[in-house]
Design a protein around this motif. Structure first.
Motif, PDB file in Angstrom:
ATOM      1  N   ARG A   1       1.079  -1.229  -0.210  1.00  0.00           N
ATOM      2  CA  ARG A   1       0.082  -0.264  -0.224  1.00  0.00           C
ATOM      3  C   ARG A   1       1.205   1.529  -0.125  1.00  0.00           C
ATOM      4  N   LEU A   2       0.378   2.427  -0.846  1.00  0.00           N
ATOM      5  CA  LEU A   2       0.723   3.647  -0.985  1.00  0.00           C
ATOM      6  C   LEU A   2       0.032   4.534  -0.860  1.00  0.00           C
ATOM      7  N   ARG A   3      -0.103   4.947  -0.157  1.00  0.00           N
ATOM      8  CA  ARG A   3      -1.396   5.857   0.946  1.00  0.00           C
ATOM      9  C   ARG A   3      -1.234   6.827   0.222  1.00  0.00           C
ATOM     10  N   SER A   4      -2.194   7.771  -0.169  1.00  0.00           N
ATOM     11  CA  SER A   4      -1.922   9.728  -0.336  1.00  0.00           C
ATOM     12  C   SER A   4      -2.825   9.477   1.184  1.00  0.00           C
ATOM     13  N   ASN A   5      -2.293  11.277   1.614  1.00  0.00           N
ATOM     14  CA  ASN A   5      -2.478  11.790   2.733  1.00  0.00           C
ATOM     15  C   ASN A   5      -2.347  10.162   3.931  1.00  0.00           C
ATOM     16  N   ALA A   6      -1.468   9.387   4.119  1.00  0.00           N
ATOM     17  CA  ALA A   6      -0.922   8.251   4.676  1.00  0.00           C
ATOM     18  C   ALA A   6      -0.741   8.931   6.101  1.00  0.00           C
ATOM     19  N   LYS A   7      -1.008   7.983   7.703  1.00  0.00           N
ATOM     20  CA  LYS A   7      -1.048   8.431   8.667  1.00  0.00           C
ATOM     21  C   LYS A   7       0.468   7.592   9.056  1.00  0.00           C
ATOM     22  N   PRO A   8       0.734   8.594   9.634  1.00  0.00           N
ATOM     23  CA  PRO A   8       2.278   8.020  10.501  1.00  0.00           C
ATOM     24  C   PRO A   8       3.237   6.594  10.428  1.00  0.00           C
ATOM     25  N   ALA A   9       1.625   5.422  11.064  1.00  0.00           N
ATOM     26  CA  ALA A   9       1.972   4.016  10.935  1.00  0.00           C
ATOM     27  C   ALA A   9       2.559   4.042   9.925  1.00  0.00           C
ATOM     28  N   ASP A  10       1.320   4.189   9.006  1.00  0.00           N
ATOM     29  CA  ASP A  10       1.801   3.289   7.548  1.00  0.00           C
ATOM     30  C   ASP A  10       2.745   3.987   6.924  1.00  0.00           C
ATOM     31  N   LYS A  11       3.418   5.651   7.104  1.00  0.00           N
ATOM     32  CA  LYS A  11       4.438   5.961   6.991  1.00  0.00           C
ATOM     33  C   LYS A  11       5.808   5.583   7.578  1.00  0.00           C
ATOM     34  N   HIS A  12       6.154   4.980   8.112  1.00  0.00           N
ATOM     35  CA  HIS A  12       6.809   4.797   9.152  1.00  0.00           C
ATOM     36  C   HIS A  12       7.350   3.091   8.898  1.00  0.00           C
ATOM     37  N   ALA A  13       6.253   2.509   8.511  1.00  0.00           N
ATOM     38  CA  ALA A  13       6.104   1.387   7.960  1.00  0.00           C
ATOM     39  C   ALA A  13       7.312   1.134   6.296  1.00  0.00           C
ATOM     40  N   LEU A  14       6.565   1.777   6.037  1.00  0.00           N
ATOM     41  CA  LEU A  14       7.745   2.255   4.678  1.00  0.00           C
ATOM     42  C   LEU A  14       9.393   2.527   5.618  1.00  0.00           C
ATOM     43  N   ARG A  15       8.903   3.184   5.770  1.00  0.00           N
ATOM     44  CA  ARG A  15      10.749   3.807   6.549  1.00  0.00           C
ATOM     45  C   ARG A  15      11.541   2.619   7.197  1.00  0.00           C
TER      46      ARG A  15
ATOM     47  N   ARG B   1       0.675  10.265  -2.420  1.00  0.00           N
ATOM     48  CA  ARG B   1       1.526   9.347  -2.823  1.00  0.00           C
ATOM     49  C   ARG B   1       3.119   9.872  -2.890  1.00  0.00           C
ATOM     50  N   LEU B   2       3.405  10.634  -3.855  1.00  0.00           N
ATOM     51  CA  LEU B   2       4.825  11.001  -3.684  1.00  0.00           C
ATOM     52  C   LEU B   2       5.436  12.150  -2.178  1.00  0.00           C
ATOM     53  N   LYS B   3       4.481  12.165  -2.028  1.00  0.00           N
ATOM     54  CA  LYS B   3       4.494  12.741  -0.365  1.00  0.00           C
ATOM     55  C   LYS B   3       4.641  11.881   0.549  1.00  0.00           C
ATOM     56  N   THR B   4       3.149  11.005   0.386  1.00  0.00           N
ATOM     57  CA  THR B   4       4.098   9.393   1.430  1.00  0.00           C
ATOM     58  C   THR B   4       4.940   9.029   1.515  1.00  0.00           C
ATOM     59  N   LEU B   5       5.809   8.934  -0.059  1.00  0.00           N
ATOM     60  CA  LEU B   5       6.859   8.031  -0.178  1.00  0.00           C
ATOM     61  C   LEU B   5       8.204   9.002   0.242  1.00  0.00           C
ATOM     62  N   PHE B   6       8.128  10.359  -0.124  1.00  0.00           N
ATOM     63  CA  PHE B   6       9.152  11.171   0.421  1.00  0.00           C
ATOM     64  C   PHE B   6       9.084  11.451   1.974  1.00  0.00           C
ATOM     65  N   ASP B   7       7.872  11.326   2.816  1.00  0.00           N
ATOM     66  CA  ASP B   7       7.912  11.204   4.305  1.00  0.00           C
ATOM     67  C   ASP B   7       8.820  10.199   4.803  1.00  0.00           C
ATOM     68  N   ALA B   8       8.729   9.373   4.058  1.00  0.00           N
ATOM     69  CA  ALA B   8       9.183   7.324   4.473  1.00  0.00           C
ATOM     70  C   ALA B   8      10.799   7.654   4.245  1.00  0.00           C
ATOM     71  N   LEU B   9      10.613   8.350   3.179  1.00  0.00           N
ATOM     72  CA  LEU B   9      12.428   8.029   2.369  1.00  0.00           C
ATOM     73  C   LEU B   9      13.184   9.002   3.985  1.00  0.00           C
ATOM     74  N   LYS B  10      12.636   9.971   4.521  1.00  0.00           N
ATOM     75  CA  LYS B  10      13.538  10.977   5.474  1.00  0.00           C
ATOM     76  C   LYS B  10      13.588  10.620   6.513  1.00  0.00           C
TER      77      LYS B  10
ATOM     78  N   ASP C   1      13.558  16.118   2.506  1.00  0.00           N
ATOM     79  CA  ASP C   1      13.392  16.039   1.387  1.00  0.00           C
ATOM     80  C   ASP C   1      13.297  16.721   0.671  1.00  0.00           C
ATOM     81  N   SER C   2      14.178  17.835   1.254  1.00  0.00           N
ATOM     82  CA  SER C   2      14.744  18.947   0.768  1.00  0.00           C
ATOM     83  C   SER C   2      15.963  19.106  -0.339  1.00  0.00           C
ATOM     84  N   LEU C   3      16.585  17.408  -0.183  1.00  0.00           N
ATOM     85  CA  LEU C   3      17.369  17.376  -0.599  1.00  0.00           C
ATOM     86  C   LEU C   3      17.837  15.818  -1.499  1.00  0.00           C
ATOM     87  N   ILE C   4      16.658  16.835  -1.933  1.00  0.00           N
ATOM     88  CA  ILE C   4      16.154  15.971  -2.991  1.00  0.00           C
ATOM     89  C   ILE C   4      16.188  16.974  -4.276  1.00  0.00           C
ATOM     90  N   SER C   5      16.534  16.644  -5.377  1.00  0.00           N
ATOM     91  CA  SER C   5      16.997  17.635  -6.193  1.00  0.00           C
ATOM     92  C   SER C   5      16.341  17.543  -7.862  1.00  0.00           C
TER      93      SER C   5
END
Length: 183
Positions: free
Chosen positions: A10-24, A104-113, A141-145
């Motif tokens: 799952r890659l949800r838009s507007n994901a909750k902290p638990a979803d983002k941390h699972a990705l992390r 969805r991309l915001k969720t992904l970027f939040d999980a990468l940082k 995520d400001s380090l994504i160029s």
């Protein structure tokens, strides 16, 4: 340096902290493996927990975790990302059903940082075994160029439109002579 991270789920838009941390946590495992391989294995002392006194370290202690971001300001590094995203909708439907692509991309970027505030982690979350240090791609995520996103249809029957297959090609770039100055 170039490498590819993968994800299926799952890659949800507007994901909750638990979803983002699972990705992390998912990406932590792959990045941990990357740090065992050349050329990063030569720099394992940069990610020691706790950092040795007086030694160079990229460890950042935040909310009870010791994060080790590969792309960080200390290394004068940025990341270029190429995202291949497959989901069970026709290529243009990401805008109308299943969540818009930017969220969805915001969720992904939040999980990468590294999470920037305590509310970015689920309440009571602590590092599990093997998560010291906790490897992540980005300090911020400001380090994504640069970002390139390719979308296509996932040709497998799937009821949940939030399920995706993801290939994330990462290219890191150094913006200075910092590497030459490091031990």
């Amino acid at each position: 340096m170039q490498f590819t991270l993968t994800y299926e789920g799952r890659l949800r838009s507007n994901a909750k902290p638990a979803d983002k941390h699972a990705l992390r946590r998912h990406f932590h495992q792959q990045l941990s493996t990357l740090w065992e391989l050349n050329p990063l294995s030569k720099y394992r002392d940069w990610v020691q927990v706790p950092p040795a006194e007086g030694e160079f370290s990229i460890i950042k202690s935040v909310h009870g975790f010791s994060f080790a971001p590969l792309v960080c300001e200390k290394l004068c590094a940025v990341a270029e990302l190429e995202v291949d995203l497959l989901w069970p909708q026709s290529p243009g439907s990401i805008i109308v059903s299943g969540g818009d692509i930017d969220n969805r991309l915001k969720t992904l970027f939040d999980a990468l940082k590294i999470p920037s505030e305590p509310s970015a982690l689920p309440k009571g979350t602590v590092p599990l075994e093997g998560e010291q240090p906790f490897f992540c791609l980005l300090e911020d995520d400001s380090l994504i160029s640069r970002v390139t996103v390719n979308t296509d249809r996932l040709l497998e029957p799937e009821a949940d439109p939030s399920v995706v297959k993801l290939l994330l090609r990462v290219k890191t770039r150094n913006l200075g002579d910092q590497w030459k100055q490091l031990p």
